[in-house]
Scaffold this motif. Structure first.
Motif, PDB file in Angstrom:
ATOM      1  N   VAL A  24      48.739  43.200  42.698  1.00  0.00           N
ATOM      2  CA  VAL A  24      47.149  42.913  43.776  1.00  0.00           C
ATOM      3  C   VAL A  24      46.285  42.764  42.643  1.00  0.00           C
ATOM      4  O   VAL A  24      44.908  42.677  43.009  1.00  0.00           O
ATOM      5  N   GLN A  25      46.542  42.358  41.391  1.00  0.00           N
ATOM      6  CA  GLN A  25      45.545  42.184  40.473  1.00  0.00           C
ATOM      7  C   GLN A  25      45.723  41.387  39.238  1.00  0.00           C
ATOM      8  O   GLN A  25      47.055  41.318  38.950  1.00  0.00           O
ATOM      9  N   ASP A  26      44.888  40.595  38.467  1.00  0.00           N
ATOM     10  CA  ASP A  26      45.119  40.041  37.295  1.00  0.00           C
ATOM     11  C   ASP A  26      43.961  40.440  36.486  1.00  0.00           C
ATOM     12  O   ASP A  26      43.161  41.198  36.759  1.00  0.00           O
ATOM     13  N   SER A  27      43.576  39.411  35.433  1.00  0.00           N
ATOM     14  CA  SER A  27      42.437  39.655  34.568  1.00  0.00           C
ATOM     15  C   SER A  27      41.103  39.535  35.126  1.00  0.00           C
ATOM     16  O   SER A  27      40.145  40.156  34.744  1.00  0.00           O
ATOM     17  N   LYS A  28      41.124  38.865  36.264  1.00  0.00           N
ATOM     18  CA  LYS A  28      39.653  38.994  37.035  1.00  0.00           C
ATOM     19  C   LYS A  28      39.310  40.209  37.208  1.00  0.00           C
ATOM     20  O   LYS A  28      38.147  40.626  37.002  1.00  0.00           O
ATOM     21  N   LEU A  29      39.984  41.112  37.591  1.00  0.00           N
ATOM     22  CA  LEU A  29      39.666  42.452  38.058  1.00  0.00           C
ATOM     23  C   LEU A  29      39.479  43.279  36.623  1.00  0.00           C
ATOM     24  O   LEU A  29      37.999  43.976  36.706  1.00  0.00           O
ATOM     25  N   ALA A  30      40.064  43.116  35.661  1.00  0.00           N
ATOM     26  CA  ALA A  30      39.999  43.855  34.536  1.00  0.00           C
ATOM     27  C   ALA A  30      38.639  43.357  33.799  1.00  0.00           C
ATOM     28  O   ALA A  30      37.913  44.172  33.224  1.00  0.00           O
ATOM     29  N   GLN A 237      41.239  57.811  35.652  1.00  0.00           N
ATOM     30  CA  GLN A 237      42.011  56.358  35.917  1.00  0.00           C
ATOM     31  C   GLN A 237      41.887  56.302  37.533  1.00  0.00           C
ATOM     32  O   GLN A 237      42.301  56.882  38.318  1.00  0.00           O
ATOM     33  N   ILE A 238      41.202  55.025  37.867  1.00  0.00           N
ATOM     34  CA  ILE A 238      41.030  54.758  39.240  1.00  0.00           C
ATOM     35  C   ILE A 238      41.725  53.523  39.623  1.00  0.00           C
ATOM     36  O   ILE A 238      41.355  52.417  39.222  1.00  0.00           O
ATOM     37  N   GLY A 239      42.336  53.564  40.880  1.00  0.00           N
ATOM     38  CA  GLY A 239      43.126  52.233  41.349  1.00  0.00           C
ATOM     39  C   GLY A 239      42.676  51.898  42.659  1.00  0.00           C
ATOM     40  O   GLY A 239      42.074  50.887  42.897  1.00  0.00           O
ATOM     41  N   SER A 240      43.315  52.687  43.545  1.00  0.00           N
ATOM     42  CA  SER A 240      42.961  52.283  45.055  1.00  0.00           C
ATOM     43  C   SER A 240      41.580  51.822  45.382  1.00  0.00           C
ATOM     44  O   SER A 240      41.434  51.083  46.349  1.00  0.00           O
ATOM     45  N   ALA A 241      40.454  52.553  44.841  1.00  0.00           N
ATOM     46  CA  ALA A 241      39.168  52.239  45.119  1.00  0.00           C
ATOM     47  C   ALA A 241      39.031  50.798  44.903  1.00  0.00           C
ATOM     48  O   ALA A 241      37.999  50.219  45.670  1.00  0.00           O
ATOM     49  N   TYR A 242      39.550  50.106  44.262  1.00  0.00           N
ATOM     50  CA  TYR A 242      39.282  48.893  43.629  1.00  0.00           C
ATOM     51  C   TYR A 242      40.164  47.714  44.674  1.00  0.00           C
ATOM     52  O   TYR A 242      39.916  46.673  44.392  1.00  0.00           O
ATOM     53  N   LEU A 243      41.016  48.401  45.426  1.00  0.00           N
ATOM     54  CA  LEU A 243      41.924  47.192  46.254  1.00  0.00           C
ATOM     55  C   LEU A 243      41.147  46.377  47.050  1.00  0.00           C
ATOM     56  O   LEU A 243      41.706  45.194  47.420  1.00  0.00           O
ATOM     57  N   ASN A 249      43.603  40.900  44.139  1.00  0.00           N
ATOM     58  CA  ASN A 249      44.217  40.010  44.617  1.00  0.00           C
ATOM     59  C   ASN A 249      44.886  40.362  45.587  1.00  0.00           C
ATOM     60  O   ASN A 249      45.843  39.867  46.306  1.00  0.00           O
ATOM     61  N   THR A 250      44.432  41.508  46.354  1.00  0.00           N
ATOM     62  CA  THR A 250      45.126  42.286  47.359  1.00  0.00           C
ATOM     63  C   THR A 250      45.297  41.063  48.555  1.00  0.00           C
ATOM     64  O   THR A 250      44.391  40.535  48.938  1.00  0.00           O
ATOM     65  N   SER A 251      46.580  41.021  49.148  1.00  0.00           N
ATOM     66  CA  SER A 251      46.805  40.270  50.301  1.00  0.00           C
ATOM     67  C   SER A 251      45.956  40.440  51.440  1.00  0.00           C
ATOM     68  O   SER A 251      45.545  41.489  51.848  1.00  0.00           O
ATOM     69  N   SER A 252      45.649  39.725  52.194  1.00  0.00           N
ATOM     70  CA  SER A 252      45.056  39.798  53.444  1.00  0.00           C
ATOM     71  C   SER A 252      45.814  40.734  54.230  1.00  0.00           C
ATOM     72  O   SER A 252      45.014  41.494  55.126  1.00  0.00           O
ATOM     73  N   LEU A 253      47.118  40.851  54.674  1.00  0.00           N
ATOM     74  CA  LEU A 253      47.758  41.663  55.399  1.00  0.00           C
ATOM     75  C   LEU A 253      47.556  43.301  54.912  1.00  0.00           C
ATOM     76  O   LEU A 253      47.680  44.084  55.450  1.00  0.00           O
ATOM     77  N   HIS A 254      47.670  43.154  53.251  1.00  0.00           N
ATOM     78  CA  HIS A 254      47.546  44.516  52.569  1.00  0.00           C
ATOM     79  C   HIS A 254      46.072  44.931  52.773  1.00  0.00           C
ATOM     80  O   HIS A 254      45.697  46.343  53.271  1.00  0.00           O
TER      81      HIS A 254
END
Length: 361
Positions: A24-30, A237-243, A249-254
């Motif tokens: 759901v992510q690549d370097s853009k989010l980082a 460490q936080i993940g879901s808040a960024y989805l 890159n989280t898909s439209s369905l996700h």
């Protein structure tokens, strides 16, 4: 804040690590999180060496901030044809329903553990932080990483795992509460009953281990950050808040599933009933939004082949289902705090997480 100086550990302005989230992510989010003062992370467990290098180059071209590269440390078991056949027998009605033929060949091994080939590829970039999931790599690999000057951190889901990591000299321990989305970092046991919530786990580990602790699981706003730091964590460490953030890159369905769960349960409460631990999609326990597969097969099913080979057949069902606009067989990874997901820029999210935290070392 805990006396352990997070700046010495992470090299960042803020005590926030963006959790590495494969798929759901690549370097853009980082990059976005790094430019806001947090530690940006790139999940490398499903990338080839060449792909990892490309991601590092994109990050380095965009920012001079520290970088965390995350790797899996599982042992890759041999492919078990009989286990795969049993798995297919259970899933066969879904293949019939979707009118596709199952490929029973070896698959799922794209999730590769950290190895010398990967180390050769990334050594020249001298990443500031290397994080591991499912324990630690072999000692000779660990020594290579340390020789670069990289800080080594890894996930613990029990007190025993934290003590194991501390005894091996890690620079920091990610305390992963059961609320966290995605794969559990468990490596000393496969018993999900050992998995507990962040607050009691962090409290126990803080009393037993003398190492910087990073709190993870269910933290989605500044109140959660402040509480974790008050309990003894050096960082979070936080993940879901960024989805739902712009750079994910989280898909439209996700995304739709997350928004539906948040709307159902209310945006200010933890949506415990919307997520569950499941081994259906990879063979290892991971937390995601409950969908049709989890409801009908049971979230934990003993027929699922060992990690990562359960992925093979489920990925085929996922592809066919998503082509029809459905997420029935998709791994919708998300933590319990579904309401924390916001459709904003990742940099804005990072700063919002710090609104209630006023004293930083």
């Amino acid at each position: 804040m805990n006396s352990k100086n997070f700046k010495a550990l992470l090299g960042t302005e803020l005590p926030i690590i963006q959790a590495p989230m494969a798929g759901v992510q690549d370097s853009k989010l980082a990059i976005a999180v790094a430019n806001a003062g947090g530690l940006g992370s790139i999940p490398c467990g499903m990338l080839s060496s060449a792909q990892i290098v490309d991601e590092i180059k994109r990050f380095r071209a965009a920012t001079s901030a520290p970088l965390n590269l995350n790797f899996f440390c599982h042992e890759l078991p041999p492919f078990d044809k009989q286990a795969q056949a049993r798995w297919h027998e259970l899933l066969a009605p879904y293949f019939d329903e979707l009118e596709i033929a199952a490929d029973l060949g070896q698959g799922g091994a794209s999730r590769m553990p950290f190895n010398h080939e990967i180390a050769d590829a990334i050594e020249a970039f001298k990443p500031e932080v290397i994080s591991f999931h499912f324990g630690l790599p072999q000692e000779n690999l660990l020594e290579r990483v340390r020789s670069w000057g990289a800080k080594v951190i890894s996930s613990a889901t029990t007190v025993a795992e934290a003590e194991y990591l501390a005894a091996r000299g890690v620079d920091g321990i990610i305390v992963q509460g059961v609320e966290a989305g995605g794969h559990r970092g468990m490596f000393l046991s496969d018993d999900v009953s050992t998995q507990v919530e962040l607050e009691p786990l962090l409290t126990k580990i803080a009393s037993r281990v003398d190492a910087p602790l990073i709190a993870a699981g269910g933290i989605g706003d500044s109140h959660g950050v402040k509480a974790a730091l008050a309990m003894g964590a050096s960082a979070v460490q936080i993940g879901s808040a960024y989805l739902l953030c712009d750079e994910a890159n989280t898909s439209s369905l996700h995304r739709a599933a997350i928004e539906n769960a948040a709307n159902t349960e209310g945006s200010t409460v933890r949506a415990e009933g919307c997520t569950a631990l499941t081994n259906l999609f990879s063979g290892r326990p991971a937390r995601g939004l409950v969908n049709r597969a989890m409801s009908e097969l049971g979230a934990i099913n003993d027929s699922a082949p060992a990690f990562p080979y359960a992925t093979n057949l489920m990925a085929q069902l996922r592809k066919a289902s998503e082509a029809r606009g459905m997420s029935d067989f998709s791994p919708l990874w998300c933590g319990q705090n579904v309401g924390s997901c916001k459709k904003i820029a990742a940099g804005e999210m990072t700063l919002a997480l710090m609104q209630q935290v006023t004293q930083l070392e």
